[in-house]
Design an enzyme around this catalytic site. Sequence first.
Site, PDB file in Angstrom:
ATOM      1  N   HIS A  48      38.767  35.399  29.722  1.00  0.00           N
ATOM      2  CA  HIS A  48      38.193  36.682  29.463  1.00  0.00           C
ATOM      3  C   HIS A  48      38.784  37.788  30.420  1.00  0.00           C
ATOM      4  O   HIS A  48      38.650  39.197  30.120  1.00  0.00           O
ATOM      5  CB  HIS A  48      36.873  36.514  29.865  1.00  0.00           C
ATOM      6  CG  HIS A  48      36.310  36.324  31.245  1.00  0.00           C
ATOM      7  ND1 HIS A  48      35.945  35.270  31.830  1.00  0.00           N
ATOM      8  CD2 HIS A  48      36.308  37.232  32.421  1.00  0.00           C
ATOM      9  CE1 HIS A  48      35.798  35.443  33.147  1.00  0.00           C
ATOM     10  NE2 HIS A  48      35.990  36.667  33.587  1.00  0.00           N
ATOM     11  N   ASP A  55      37.738  29.277  28.236  1.00  0.00           N
ATOM     12  CA  ASP A  55      37.809  30.372  29.118  1.00  0.00           C
ATOM     13  C   ASP A  55      39.253  30.230  30.075  1.00  0.00           C
ATOM     14  O   ASP A  55      38.988  30.701  31.229  1.00  0.00           O
ATOM     15  CB  ASP A  55      36.581  30.783  29.783  1.00  0.00           C
ATOM     16  CG  ASP A  55      36.746  32.312  30.510  1.00  0.00           C
ATOM     17  OD1 ASP A  55      37.450  32.974  29.969  1.00  0.00           O
ATOM     18  OD2 ASP A  55      35.777  32.301  31.450  1.00  0.00           O
ATOM     19  N   GLY A  59      35.676  39.920  39.478  1.00  0.00           N
ATOM     20  CA  GLY A  59      37.135  39.929  40.077  1.00  0.00           C
ATOM     21  C   GLY A  59      37.564  38.782  40.510  1.00  0.00           C
ATOM     22  O   GLY A  59      38.744  38.349  40.730  1.00  0.00           O
ATOM     23  N   ASN A  60      36.644  37.649  40.942  1.00  0.00           N
ATOM     24  CA  ASN A  60      37.046  36.362  41.305  1.00  0.00           C
ATOM     25  C   ASN A  60      37.392  35.579  39.981  1.00  0.00           C
ATOM     26  O   ASN A  60      38.057  34.372  40.391  1.00  0.00           O
ATOM     27  CB  ASN A  60      35.857  35.547  41.999  1.00  0.00           C
ATOM     28  CG  ASN A  60      35.662  35.814  43.591  1.00  0.00           C
ATOM     29  OD1 ASN A  60      34.879  36.788  43.995  1.00  0.00           O
ATOM     30  ND2 ASN A  60      36.440  35.274  44.451  1.00  0.00           N
ATOM     31  N   SER A  61      37.150  36.015  38.873  1.00  0.00           N
ATOM     32  CA  SER A  61      37.419  35.265  37.706  1.00  0.00           C
ATOM     33  C   SER A  61      38.948  34.760  37.721  1.00  0.00           C
ATOM     34  O   SER A  61      39.820  35.655  37.806  1.00  0.00           O
ATOM     35  CB  SER A  61      37.196  35.813  36.677  1.00  0.00           C
ATOM     36  OG  SER A  61      35.726  36.148  36.351  1.00  0.00           O
TER      37      SER A  61
END
Length: 202
Positions: free
Chosen positions: A40, A70, A143-145
């Site tokens: 994503h 993901d 933002g950690n994704s």
Amino acid sequence: QIYDKNLPSMVSIQAEDAKSYSTGTGVVLTSDGYIITNAHVVAGADKVQVACADNRVLDAALVGFDANEDLAVLKVEATDLTPAEFGDSFALRCGDPVAAIGDPLGELTYSFTDGIVSALDRDVEVDGTSMVLIQTSAAINMGNSGGALINQYGQVVGITTVKIVTDDGSAEALGFAIPSTRVKYVVDALIDGREIQTGVFG
């Protein structure tokens, strides 16, 4: 020590298309430029750039992705990256200490948060897809994704993917990560161009 060991293996990711811009985090898989992140983070992007901890900014090509898992694999032109050491997520137990490294809000680069394994094999619905994830109390924000969930030995045992939030702000410390064992299978398949299989009970 855990932070210092893993920082060179973390990257910031900027993805953009004609109308939007998104940020995320990535984990270096190999010294020759393969990088793992969330699907994503780079979905629909026309241009993706990777910022390394040594301040290099590199253009990235999309090798492959799977929206249901993901996960996505990027490739940059480099030969001297520092690959992360991956651990066995099957060895995790509830209560084990873990830490997350990522770029919360896309601005606070390489933030380090700690917590514990809150639950294992959690069935979580993400955008209409059911995923089996590690639940952690380590702070995870937008933002950690695509960043790393790290065990007490400094090994990456998960890729952070989502957190649960509520409209009234009552939910706290509900972060989730894709287990490293699943990450390895999916990433290897994406790099090799193989179909990703999902096991089911007959």
